[in-house]
Design a protein around this motif. Sequence first.
Motif, PDB file in Angstrom:
ATOM      1  N   SER A 308      41.867 -69.743 118.471  1.00 23.52           N
ATOM      2  CA  SER A 308      40.903 -68.758 118.947  1.00 23.52           C
ATOM      3  C   SER A 308      41.596 -67.584 119.659  1.00 23.52           C
ATOM      4  O   SER A 308      41.233 -67.195 120.753  1.00 23.52           O
ATOM      5  N   ARG A 348      35.915 -64.049 119.201  1.00 27.54           N
ATOM      6  CA  ARG A 348      35.724 -65.328 119.885  1.00 27.54           C
ATOM      7  C   ARG A 348      34.270 -65.767 119.903  1.00 27.54           C
ATOM      8  O   ARG A 348      33.978 -66.923 120.239  1.00 27.54           O
ATOM      9  N   ASP A 350      31.932 -64.589 117.171  1.00 27.68           N
ATOM     10  CA  ASP A 350      31.429 -64.603 115.797  1.00 27.68           C
ATOM     11  C   ASP A 350      32.076 -65.757 115.026  1.00 27.68           C
ATOM     12  O   ASP A 350      33.301 -65.871 114.947  1.00 27.68           O
ATOM     13  N   GLU A 351      31.267 -66.622 114.414  1.00 22.97           N
ATOM     14  CA  GLU A 351      31.783 -67.771 113.678  1.00 22.97           C
ATOM     15  C   GLU A 351      32.574 -67.363 112.446  1.00 22.97           C
ATOM     16  O   GLU A 351      33.359 -68.149 111.914  1.00 22.97           O
ATOM     17  N   THR A 352      32.375 -66.146 111.978  1.00 23.09           N
ATOM     18  CA  THR A 352      33.104 -65.674 110.802  1.00 23.09           C
ATOM     19  C   THR A 352      34.603 -65.676 111.045  1.00 23.09           C
ATOM     20  O   THR A 352      35.395 -65.876 110.117  1.00 23.09           O
ATOM     21  N   PHE A 354      36.236 -67.741 113.062  1.00 28.46           N
ATOM     22  CA  PHE A 354      36.744 -69.030 113.532  1.00 28.46           C
ATOM     23  C   PHE A 354      37.668 -69.642 112.483  1.00 28.46           C
ATOM     24  O   PHE A 354      37.483 -69.462 111.278  1.00 28.46           O
ATOM     25  N   ASN A 355      38.662 -70.388 112.947  1.00 33.61           N
ATOM     26  CA  ASN A 355      39.561 -71.187 112.087  1.00 33.61           C
ATOM     27  C   ASN A 355      40.318 -70.343 111.065  1.00 33.61           C
ATOM     28  O   ASN A 355      40.589 -70.803 109.948  1.00 33.61           O
ATOM     29  N   LYS A 365      38.503 -60.374 106.833  1.00 38.79           N
ATOM     30  CA  LYS A 365      37.196 -60.598 107.449  1.00 38.79           C
ATOM     31  C   LYS A 365      36.651 -59.314 108.071  1.00 38.79           C
ATOM     32  O   LYS A 365      35.437 -59.072 108.056  1.00 38.79           O
TER      33      LYS A 365
END
Length: 460
Positions: A308, A348, A350-352, A354-355, A365
């Motif tokens: 993250s 941190r 927005d789930e887009t 993540f990972n 992205k």
Amino acid sequence: MGDSLFSILVDESRDNSIKEQIAVVLRFVDKSGQVKERLLGICHIADTCAQSLKDVIDAMFSTHGLSISSLRGQGYDGASNMSGEFNGLKALILRENPYAMYIHCFAHQLQLAVVSVAHRNVMLSDLFNMLAIIVNLVGASCKCVDALRTSYHIEILERLNIEELSGGTGQFQEMSLACPGDTRWGSHLKTITRFISMFNAIIDVLENISEDGISLQQKSMAIRQMDTMQDFQFVRSFTSLTEKGTGYSECYEIIEVVHISMPNMNDIVVSKGRPRRANSILQELNDRFPETTIELFTCILCLSPRDSFAAFYVCKLVRLAQLYPMDFNSKEILLLRPQLDKFLMLVRMDETFFNLKSISCVAQKLVETRSSCYFPLVYRLITLVLILPVATASVERVLSAMNLIKNDLHNKMGDELLNDNLVVYMERDLFMKLENETILQRFQNMRPRRIQLSKLVISE
């Protein structure tokens, strides 16, 4: 590519007709945020001095409508005509464009650093010297190589019959020993692992040489190398280099098969000489990796999306932007800091984002979510980071493919035909997308022809 910024990767090599060829690869970020490396071309050069290389690159840029002012990175190997501080190709380009940062291929630098440190260690230096002698002795003739392969094949069959090994597709293929090279990536580990796999076969070949050698010197050398190979310290040194832990499992396996006398592990051994320190390793790494390069990549590390964006540090990223005064003026430097703060909040939350695994994924992205329009300065900074040439593997692959195109049967191929064929071969993913009608019209419009080229029809 358009008018986007780019870097170049350059290398040179001889082809099959003993002509020096220079290959130039472009590295850039496309409109979707993906990093692309495309072959610009390959050209014959009669002189390998820095000025000749610079003239070839200028001619290629002129042919394809590229400007050296858009160049932001240069990636070469460590040859003096490429990376010379005063008269090398790097220096000539920096005089014309001081923002074209030079990056010596990290893989080459690390390989050379590891080899240099290994040679400073007496034990490792002796080990690789003995290894080179044994490899040259065993591979001195076709007869010895055939005997080595036959002995190894017989050993594998015997171990398969007693179910000591499990077979499978692609396993236990025919192989031979190879000498390690200082600039060949991973060649030392490959040589050592093959040496361990063929240990018994090498002993058999050395026994044959000691009995049937063509000279007394060859026979005595084979006997000395057999004695060396059956020494416990020699076996222990080899196996420890290939294991992350202690390496004793491989060591004991060889000891049991070859019947090597093993010392008593409970004996007290007094170490001789002064204790070795890690200063030599650190000094070698510092010599190979200059401070400017270390600072540059320390700042780049702050953009890593792992954990993250745990390494995100605004001050270092602002410092990174200051290294590109042609792309960030004083006003944009001031605006960059609040953009970086907002960007960190976005990624941190927005789930887009993540990972994600790499900085390239972050750029993609940003383009997919159109966030690159809201953070133009951050996206520009990420683009500059991505186009830096860290390794020269792509241009190395071009020169390897050159020997496939211009092989022994086609060694009279002209330079222009070689360039055209190599570009099509290396960028075949692009050329496969072209329609046949487009290609036919291209040839039709090149010059007046007697007939009209028709669309290719494939009959079933």
